[in-house]
Design a protein around this motif. Structure first.
Motif, PDB file in Angstrom:
ATOM      1  N   SER A 186       1.725  15.460  11.395  1.00 30.35           N
ATOM      2  CA  SER A 186       2.024  16.110  12.730  1.00 30.35           C
ATOM      3  C   SER A 186       2.909  15.218  13.299  1.00 30.35           C
ATOM      4  N   LEU A 187       2.897  13.896  13.244  1.00 25.00           N
ATOM      5  CA  LEU A 187       3.722  13.114  14.091  1.00 25.00           C
ATOM      6  C   LEU A 187       4.810  12.171  13.352  1.00 25.00           C
ATOM      7  N   ASN A 188       5.003  12.768  12.028  1.00 29.58           N
ATOM      8  CA  ASN A 188       5.795  11.928  11.172  1.00 29.58           C
ATOM      9  C   ASN A 188       5.453  10.441  11.106  1.00 29.58           C
ATOM     10  N   THR A 189       4.437   9.975  11.053  1.00 34.96           N
ATOM     11  CA  THR A 189       4.077   8.712  11.385  1.00 34.96           C
ATOM     12  C   THR A 189       3.351   8.097  10.353  1.00 34.96           C
ATOM     13  N   LEU A 190       3.676   7.168   9.638  1.00 36.18           N
ATOM     14  CA  LEU A 190       2.772   6.210   8.745  1.00 36.18           C
ATOM     15  C   LEU A 190       2.195   5.080   9.703  1.00 36.18           C
ATOM     16  N   PHE A 191       0.955   4.658   9.358  1.00 38.82           N
ATOM     17  CA  PHE A 191       0.141   3.679   9.902  1.00 38.82           C
ATOM     18  C   PHE A 191      -0.236   2.701   9.073  1.00 38.82           C
ATOM     19  N   LEU A 192      -0.526   1.233   9.455  1.00 45.32           N
ATOM     20  CA  LEU A 192      -1.217   0.249   8.605  1.00 45.32           C
ATOM     21  C   LEU A 192      -2.062  -0.591   9.634  1.00 45.32           C
ATOM     22  N   GLN A 193      -3.400  -0.379   9.425  1.00 39.86           N
ATOM     23  CA  GLN A 193      -4.355  -1.110  10.184  1.00 39.86           C
ATOM     24  C   GLN A 193      -4.704  -2.412   9.387  1.00 39.86           C
ATOM     25  N   MET A 194      -4.428  -3.474   9.970  1.00 40.58           N
ATOM     26  CA  MET A 194      -4.675  -4.849   9.345  1.00 40.58           C
ATOM     27  C   MET A 194      -5.721  -5.275  10.024  1.00 40.58           C
ATOM     28  N   GLY A 228      -2.274  12.558   0.026  1.00 40.06           N
ATOM     29  CA  GLY A 228      -3.331  11.720   0.593  1.00 40.06           C
ATOM     30  C   GLY A 228      -4.069  10.595  -0.207  1.00 40.06           C
ATOM     31  N   GLN A 229      -3.505  10.542  -1.293  1.00 46.76           N
ATOM     32  CA  GLN A 229      -4.238   9.413  -2.274  1.00 46.76           C
ATOM     33  C   GLN A 229      -3.397   8.230  -1.967  1.00 46.76           C
ATOM     34  N   ILE A 230      -4.232   7.335  -1.980  1.00 48.48           N
ATOM     35  CA  ILE A 230      -4.028   5.987  -1.456  1.00 48.48           C
ATOM     36  C   ILE A 230      -4.371   4.754  -2.609  1.00 48.48           C
ATOM     37  N   TYR A 231      -3.205   3.881  -2.450  1.00 45.25           N
ATOM     38  CA  TYR A 231      -3.242   2.843  -3.404  1.00 45.25           C
ATOM     39  C   TYR A 231      -3.059   1.730  -2.488  1.00 45.25           C
ATOM     40  N   TYR A 232      -3.748   0.346  -3.063  1.00 46.97           N
ATOM     41  CA  TYR A 232      -3.592  -0.809  -2.250  1.00 46.97           C
ATOM     42  C   TYR A 232      -3.286  -1.725  -3.264  1.00 46.97           C
ATOM     43  N   ASP A 233      -2.463  -2.922  -3.017  1.00 45.12           N
ATOM     44  CA  ASP A 233      -2.557  -4.173  -3.801  1.00 45.12           C
ATOM     45  C   ASP A 233      -3.514  -5.055  -3.294  1.00 45.12           C
ATOM     46  N   ASP A 234      -4.205  -5.516  -4.465  1.00 44.47           N
ATOM     47  CA  ASP A 234      -5.345  -6.425  -4.408  1.00 44.47           C
ATOM     48  C   ASP A 234      -5.590  -7.368  -3.098  1.00 44.47           C
ATOM     49  N   SER A 235      -4.433  -7.964  -2.919  1.00 42.87           N
ATOM     50  CA  SER A 235      -4.213  -8.951  -1.721  1.00 42.87           C
ATOM     51  C   SER A 235      -4.664  -8.415  -0.411  1.00 42.87           C
ATOM     52  N   VAL A 236      -4.479  -7.080  -0.256  1.00 42.21           N
ATOM     53  CA  VAL A 236      -4.897  -6.702   0.906  1.00 42.21           C
ATOM     54  C   VAL A 236      -6.157  -5.442   0.758  1.00 42.21           C
ATOM     55  N   LYS A 237      -6.623  -5.317  -0.258  1.00 43.99           N
ATOM     56  CA  LYS A 237      -7.714  -4.330  -0.453  1.00 43.99           C
ATOM     57  C   LYS A 237      -9.073  -4.825   0.397  1.00 43.99           C
ATOM     58  N   GLY A 238      -9.486  -3.867   1.150  1.00 42.75           N
ATOM     59  CA  GLY A 238     -10.784  -4.244   2.196  1.00 42.75           C
ATOM     60  C   GLY A 238     -10.130  -4.993   3.581  1.00 42.75           C
ATOM     61  N   ARG A 239      -9.081  -5.360   3.557  1.00 44.51           N
ATOM     62  CA  ARG A 239      -8.620  -5.856   5.035  1.00 44.51           C
ATOM     63  C   ARG A 239      -7.540  -4.799   5.763  1.00 44.51           C
ATOM     64  N   PHE A 240      -6.605  -4.127   4.978  1.00 44.82           N
ATOM     65  CA  PHE A 240      -5.843  -3.311   5.454  1.00 44.82           C
ATOM     66  C   PHE A 240      -6.021  -1.720   5.186  1.00 44.82           C
ATOM     67  N   ALA A 272       0.861  -1.327   0.141  1.00 40.93           N
ATOM     68  CA  ALA A 272      -0.084  -0.032   0.008  1.00 40.93           C
ATOM     69  C   ALA A 272       0.878   1.097  -0.114  1.00 40.93           C
ATOM     70  N   SER A 273       0.247   2.293  -0.577  1.00 43.35           N
ATOM     71  CA  SER A 273       0.841   3.664  -0.550  1.00 43.35           C
ATOM     72  C   SER A 273       0.163   4.853  -0.188  1.00 43.35           C
ATOM     73  N   VAL A 274       0.506   5.890   0.240  1.00 47.40           N
ATOM     74  CA  VAL A 274      -0.270   7.250   0.295  1.00 47.40           C
ATOM     75  C   VAL A 274       0.649   8.234  -0.166  1.00 47.40           C
ATOM     76  N   ILE A 310      -3.958   2.004   4.852  1.00 45.74           N
ATOM     77  CA  ILE A 310      -3.057   2.696   5.325  1.00 45.74           C
ATOM     78  C   ILE A 310      -3.158   4.286   5.593  1.00 45.74           C
ATOM     79  N   SER A 311      -2.524   4.789   6.445  1.00 42.72           N
ATOM     80  CA  SER A 311      -3.008   6.132   6.808  1.00 42.72           C
ATOM     81  C   SER A 311      -1.524   6.976   7.356  1.00 42.72           C
ATOM     82  N   ARG A 312      -1.850   8.125   7.468  1.00 44.03           N
ATOM     83  CA  ARG A 312      -0.551   8.976   7.951  1.00 44.03           C
ATOM     84  C   ARG A 312      -0.854  10.016   8.666  1.00 44.03           C
TER      85      ARG A 312
END
Length: 112
Positions: free
Chosen positions: A74-82, A55-67, A49-51, A69-71
């Motif tokens: 202000s915290l210089n932090t990238l997240f991945l909710q799985m 803020g445009q987001i892209y996912y591989d099909d294998s994780v679309k709907g399950r994972f 996944a990419s952001v 991505i966000s950023r």
């Protein structure tokens, strides 16, 4: 220098959820596309996944709907909710900036 520090991995059962974090420093995080990569044991890196900086987001099909991505710039932090993790999600998860630099990764093991 550039630092990317991933955390949040662990051992979970199938169907569980995890939220990974990646704290970045040493480059302009807000203006960088950020990526999550996955590496299964003995395999190469796979893009998940990419952001981008808008803020445009892209996912591989294998994780679309399950994972998700966000950023948080202000915290210089990238997240991945799985969510709904599967045994085939077992491996190491890395964040990567647009210059190709990765952190040390965080291990996720999905097993009953």
């Amino acid at each position: 220098q550039v630092q990317l520090v991933e955390s949040g991995g662990g051992l979970v059962q199938p169907g569980a959820s995890l939220k990974l974090s990646c704290v970045a420093s040493g480059f302009n995080f807000e203006k960088s596309m950020m990526i999550w990569d996955f590496q299964a044991p003995g395999e190469g890196y796979l893009w998940l996944a990419s952001v981008d900086e808008r803020g445009q987001i892209y996912y591989d099909d294998s994780v679309k709907g399950r994972f998700t991505i966000s950023r948080d710039n202000s915290l210089n932090t990238l997240f991945l909710q799985m969510n709904n993790l599967k045994p085939q999600d077992t491996g190491k998860y890395y964040c990567r900036n647009q210059f190709g630099q990765r952190g040390q990764g965080t291990q996720v093991t999905v097993s009953s």
